[in-house]
Design a protein around this motif. Structure first.
Motif, PDB file in Angstrom:
ATOM      1  N   ALA A  20       0.849  -1.187   0.000  1.00 29.45           N
ATOM      2  CA  ALA A  20       0.000   0.000   0.000  1.00 29.45           C
ATOM      3  C   ALA A  20       0.885   1.238   0.000  1.00 29.45           C
ATOM      4  N   VAL A  21       0.522   2.226  -0.790  1.00 23.69           N
ATOM      5  CA  VAL A  21       1.277   3.477  -0.863  1.00 23.69           C
ATOM      6  C   VAL A  21       0.941   4.332   0.353  1.00 23.69           C
ATOM      7  N   ASP A  22       1.959   4.741   1.095  1.00 20.55           N
ATOM      8  CA  ASP A  22       1.741   5.479   2.336  1.00 20.55           C
ATOM      9  C   ASP A  22       2.556   6.766   2.325  1.00 20.55           C
ATOM     10  N   THR A  23       1.897   7.879   2.012  1.00 18.17           N
ATOM     11  CA  THR A  23       2.590   9.168   2.004  1.00 18.17           C
ATOM     12  C   THR A  23       2.633   9.807   3.387  1.00 18.17           C
ATOM     13  N   GLY A  24       2.118   9.113   4.391  1.00 17.97           N
ATOM     14  CA  GLY A  24       2.137   9.649   5.750  1.00 17.97           C
ATOM     15  C   GLY A  24       3.208   9.043   6.616  1.00 17.97           C
ATOM     16  N   SER A  25       4.056   8.200   6.031  1.00 17.03           N
ATOM     17  CA  SER A  25       5.100   7.526   6.803  1.00 17.03           C
ATOM     18  C   SER A  25       6.366   7.402   5.964  1.00 17.03           C
ATOM     19  N   SER A  26       7.500   7.340   6.641  1.00 10.64           N
ATOM     20  CA  SER A  26       8.785   7.200   5.953  1.00 10.64           C
ATOM     21  C   SER A  26       9.254   5.756   5.897  1.00 10.64           C
ATOM     22  N   PHE A  27       8.508   4.838   6.515  1.00  9.34           N
ATOM     23  CA  PHE A  27       9.015   3.479   6.710  1.00  9.34           C
ATOM     24  C   PHE A  27       8.251   2.484   5.849  1.00  9.34           C
ATOM     25  N   THR A  28       8.976   1.497   5.316  1.00  7.31           N
ATOM     26  CA  THR A  28       8.410   0.444   4.483  1.00  7.31           C
ATOM     27  C   THR A  28       8.500  -0.885   5.215  1.00  7.31           C
ATOM     28  N   TRP A  29       7.422  -1.675   5.178  1.00  2.00           N
ATOM     29  CA  TRP A  29       7.444  -2.989   5.824  1.00  2.00           C
ATOM     30  C   TRP A  29       6.550  -3.958   5.048  1.00  2.00           C
ATOM     31  N   ILE A  30       6.748  -5.257   5.299  1.00  3.73           N
ATOM     32  CA  ILE A  30       5.933  -6.286   4.670  1.00  3.73           C
ATOM     33  C   ILE A  30       5.711  -7.424   5.650  1.00  3.73           C
ATOM     34  N   GLN A  31       4.521  -8.021   5.607  1.00  2.00           N
ATOM     35  CA  GLN A  31       4.249  -9.196   6.436  1.00  2.00           C
ATOM     36  C   GLN A  31       5.217 -10.326   6.058  1.00  2.00           C
ATOM     37  N   SER A  32       5.683 -11.036   7.077  1.00  2.20           N
ATOM     38  CA  SER A  32       6.737 -12.020   6.840  1.00  2.20           C
ATOM     39  C   SER A  32       6.475 -13.311   7.599  1.00  2.20           C
ATOM     40  N   PHE A  33       6.847 -14.390   6.982  1.00  2.00           N
ATOM     41  CA  PHE A  33       6.711 -15.725   7.568  1.00  2.00           C
ATOM     42  C   PHE A  33       8.000 -16.074   8.327  1.00  2.00           C
ATOM     43  N   PRO A  34       7.895 -16.707   9.507  1.00  2.00           N
ATOM     44  CA  PRO A  34       6.662 -17.095  10.204  1.00  2.00           C
ATOM     45  C   PRO A  34       6.086 -15.936  11.010  1.00  2.00           C
ATOM     46  N   GLU A  66      19.986   3.774  13.594  1.00  2.00           N
ATOM     47  CA  GLU A  66      20.097   5.012  14.367  1.00  2.00           C
ATOM     48  C   GLU A  66      19.359   6.178  13.726  1.00  2.00           C
ATOM     49  N   THR A  67      19.180   6.114  12.399  1.00  2.00           N
ATOM     50  CA  THR A  67      18.564   7.249  11.696  1.00  2.00           C
ATOM     51  C   THR A  67      17.093   7.018  11.348  1.00  2.00           C
ATOM     52  N   LEU A  68      16.480   5.937  11.836  1.00  2.00           N
ATOM     53  CA  LEU A  68      15.052   5.740  11.591  1.00  2.00           C
ATOM     54  C   LEU A  68      14.264   6.901  12.184  1.00  2.00           C
ATOM     55  N   HIS A  69      13.230   7.309  11.484  1.00  3.73           N
ATOM     56  CA  HIS A  69      12.430   8.443  11.945  1.00  3.73           C
ATOM     57  C   HIS A  69      11.686   8.086  13.229  1.00  3.73           C
ATOM     58  N   GLY A  70      11.282   9.113  13.952  1.00  6.13           N
ATOM     59  CA  GLY A  70      10.663   8.912  15.253  1.00  6.13           C
ATOM     60  C   GLY A  70       9.392   8.097  15.227  1.00  6.13           C
ATOM     61  N   ASP A  71       8.626   8.167  14.110  1.00  6.32           N
ATOM     62  CA  ASP A  71       7.363   7.433  14.083  1.00  6.32           C
ATOM     63  C   ASP A  71       7.566   5.930  14.017  1.00  6.32           C
ATOM     64  N   VAL A  72       8.816   5.477  13.746  1.00  4.07           N
ATOM     65  CA  VAL A  72       9.095   4.049  13.650  1.00  4.07           C
ATOM     66  C   VAL A  72       9.371   3.446  15.028  1.00  4.07           C
ATOM     67  N   TYR A  73       9.886   4.221  15.940  1.00  8.55           N
ATOM     68  CA  TYR A  73      10.221   3.790  17.289  1.00  8.55           C
ATOM     69  C   TYR A  73      11.120   2.550  17.297  1.00  8.55           C
ATOM     70  N   PRO A  74      12.407   2.695  16.941  1.00 14.89           N
ATOM     71  CA  PRO A  74      13.332   1.561  17.006  1.00 14.89           C
ATOM     72  C   PRO A  74      13.449   1.026  18.426  1.00 14.89           C
ATOM     73  N   CYS A  88      18.113  -4.699  15.008  1.00 16.25           N
ATOM     74  CA  CYS A  88      17.279  -3.502  15.068  1.00 16.25           C
ATOM     75  C   CYS A  88      15.817  -3.923  14.913  1.00 16.25           C
ATOM     76  N   SER A  89      14.956  -3.426  15.759  1.00 13.80           N
ATOM     77  CA  SER A  89      13.535  -3.752  15.672  1.00 13.80           C
ATOM     78  C   SER A  89      12.731  -2.470  15.497  1.00 13.80           C
ATOM     79  N   TYR A  90      11.483  -2.625  15.081  1.00 12.24           N
ATOM     80  CA  TYR A  90      10.631  -1.454  14.850  1.00 12.24           C
ATOM     81  C   TYR A  90       9.219  -1.745  15.354  1.00 12.24           C
ATOM     82  N   ARG A  91       8.472  -0.672  15.546  1.00 13.52           N
ATOM     83  CA  ARG A  91       7.057  -0.778  15.881  1.00 13.52           C
ATOM     84  C   ARG A  91       6.342   0.423  15.287  1.00 13.52           C
TER      85      ARG A  91
END
Length: 356
Positions: A20-34, A66-74, A88-91
């Protein structure tokens, strides 16, 4: 948007999927197995980073983390000791209460070329992204894409692509396929709207709203309200005073003979669909959003109304003071181009058929 991800060879993607195109966030993610917790993603295959030859872990001591934007919360911020030992983890959490969490890695992304020849791919190595193992979406987003592509200004994906122009065109109907273009493939046409240079968001001052020709003054404390353009949320948001004024203006049109109802949840201004069978909403309640007193964006009934069971509801949520969001439902059947140069930081709007 269609994208290839990972590699088992040097020339073809390991899998093709959609983000999905998200112009409100700087971070890209995808659902992953498992998955610890994942929503249904239909017929799309799940990404498995252990099966990809091009995947690399990102660790807490790496510059990317270290440079992930604040909305990612590493998740590394609370750790002590040798950060190189920890992944490194994200939420992420979104306005509509969607969420995703997992680890951060880099991967080769493959972008299908729109023209001149389909089925050709442009590989992009070392793209930072989230391996989402715990993901949740609201119940109404059935069939949501397997992940999100963060296209916020100065975001990692746009920086890796090295482009200052992109465009998207969302189709009117969800089953149709939209168009997205980067760089030379971007479609930059239509009404120009200059954006706020100081904001990290795609944001502009909303100066007037017109409902059936009636002007609604939107100023708060004597100033226009700032509106953020965010494709990451389908519903739009209006601050409470503007929401009240908007509903009151609709109630002064010929719709006043019908009684609006409030449903449980976020739908607070709804009509029974049987009441409106003979009503042309585009005529009796035409809506125009005006930005910077000069840029008019006309919205049609399929933009601002949505079906909820046997009701037709205004597709806006009530926000806090100063919270105004132009969501993706308002962008359907419309090409929107973005120019990110300092001397031309703007969006361009044109109503078009949006499928290939």
């Amino acid at each position: 948007m269609a994208v290839g991800l990972g590699s088992n060879s040097t020339s073809t993607p390991m899998l093709m999927t959609e983000l999905a195109v998200d112009t409100g966030s700087s971070f890209t993610w995808i659902q992953s197995f498992p998955c610890d917790s994942c929503y249904s993603q239909g017929n799309f295959p799940y990404y498995n980073h252990t099966a990809s030859k091009s995947f690399n872990y990102v660790y807490c001591g790496d510059e990317i983390c270290e440079t992930l934007h604040g909305d990612v919360y590493p998740g590394c911020r609370a750790l002590r000791g040798s950060l190189e030992e920890f992944s490194c983890s994200y939420r992420m959490r979104y306005l509509d209460q969607s969420s995703s969490s997992g680890i951060v890695g880099t991967e080769t992304f493959y972008f299908p070329k729109q023209r001149p020849i389909l089925d050709e791919y442009m590989p992009l190595d070392g793209v930072p992204f989230g391996v989402g193992v715990s993901n949740n979406i609201p119940d109404n987003l059935v069939g949501f894409a397997p992940g999100m592509a963060g296209l916020l200004r100065e975001g990692t994906l746009l920086n890796k692509l090295g482009v200052k122009r992109f465009s998207h065109c969302f189709p009117r109907f969800e089953d149709d396929i939209g168009i997205i273009g980067f760089g030379e493939e971007a479609n930059i046409t239509g009404v120009k709207l200059a954006l706020n240079q100081e904001s990290t968001n795609y944001e502009a001052p909303l100066t007037n709203v017109f409902v059936a020709g009636e002007q609604i003054l939107v100023a708060e404390e004597g100033l226009p309200v700032d509106m953020v353009f965010d494709t990451g949320t389908s519903w739009s948001v209006l601050s409470s005073p503007l929401m009240d004024a908007f509903m009151a203006a609709i109630n002064r049109t010929s719709l006043r003979k019908f009684r609006p109802q409030r449903l449980n949840g976020k739908s607070e201004f709804c009509y029974k669909t049987t009441d409106l069978l003979t009503i042309d909403l585009d005529k009796v309640a035409k809506v125009t959003f005006q930005f910077r007193y000069t840029a008019n964006i006309d919205l049609f009934s399929f933009h601002i109304w949505t079906r909820v069971d046997e009701f037709l509801c205004l597709a806006f949520m009530r926000g806090e003071q100063g919270e105004n969001v132009f969501g993706s439902d308002l962008m359907r059947h419309m090409n929107i181009g973005y120019t990110l140069d300092i001397d031309d930081f703007a969006m361009y709007f044109s109503h078009e058929h949006c499928w290939i």
